[in-house]
Design an enzyme around this catalytic site. Sequence first.
Site, PDB file in Angstrom:
ATOM      1  N   ASP A  28     -13.486  75.374 -40.940  1.00 57.28           N
ATOM      2  CA  ASP A  28     -14.059  76.701 -40.925  1.00 57.28           C
ATOM      3  C   ASP A  28     -15.464  76.882 -40.599  1.00 57.28           C
ATOM      4  OD1 ASP A  28     -14.256  79.603 -41.667  1.00 57.28           O
ATOM      5  OD2 ASP A  28     -14.977  79.198 -43.280  1.00 57.28           O
ATOM      6  N   ASP A  49     -17.994  79.962 -40.917  1.00 51.67           N
ATOM      7  CA  ASP A  49     -18.994  80.698 -42.040  1.00 51.67           C
ATOM      8  C   ASP A  49     -18.784  80.325 -43.446  1.00 51.67           C
ATOM      9  OD1 ASP A  49     -20.098  83.392 -40.080  1.00 51.67           O
ATOM     10  OD2 ASP A  49     -18.103  82.643 -39.419  1.00 51.67           O
ATOM     11  N   ASP A  54     -13.650  77.487 -47.268  1.00 46.72           N
ATOM     12  CA  ASP A  54     -14.547  78.230 -48.468  1.00 46.72           C
ATOM     13  C   ASP A  54     -13.653  79.307 -48.894  1.00 46.72           C
ATOM     14  OD1 ASP A  54     -15.481  79.621 -46.025  1.00 46.72           O
ATOM     15  OD2 ASP A  54     -16.651  80.692 -47.809  1.00 46.72           O
TER      16      ASP A  54
END
Length: 235
Positions: free
Chosen positions: A24, A26, A185
């Site tokens: 991922d 961001d 995250d």
Amino acid sequence: MVAVCVSYIDGSVPMAAFSTVIFDLDGTILNTLEDLAAAGNHTCEMHGWPTFAVDEYRYKVGNGMLKLVERFMPAEYAGDGRMFEQTLAEFRAYYGEHKEDHTAPYAGTIEMLDRLRAAGVQLAVLTNKDHVSAAPLIEKYFGSERFALVQGRVDAFPPKPEAPVTLHVMEELGANPATTLYVGDSNVDILTGHNAGLKSAGVSWGFRGRAELEAAGADYVVNTQTELAALILGE
């Protein structure tokens, strides 16, 4: 957490537990929160709407810009397509000009990526951020050599965690699902991996934290880039 079985090539160098890793963007390799929050609040201020603390944006991002805009718009505009499109355009314009004001890689990330590449691990990025924003950020902060493929949100695929875009990335990479890890995250990222038949690792340093990752069923949760590299390399 699931243990990784370590194999050895010559008795001293461990074979990577995962040969391909898809990250991922961001909250995982780039801390973009402050710039996303600034763009959201600037857009709200243009309309006289309430603004939000930076930390509140931790739970507004993760599903792409369309969902982010929907989440910061006042509820009274729900279903107002014209206002939504106007607000989305305003947000994209401001963010496009200011997406590098405060954004930076998380400490230790570049060193981790270089260590993985040196070990022969294939690296890629799959993000819900618009591709036109994601690709320049990767180029600026990570260069053109570290990632074999960068895939942002495009109209051809539904956003993560739906499987089609992940499967497309896998096909482009020629990756084996059994030795591919998705890293992110948030709960969206854990589901992204699982929906495509991959193991998912959560990073606790990102926007959401360990509790959400564990609740989402992460196969692994790591606290540092060093721990993540060790997991990937089977150390």
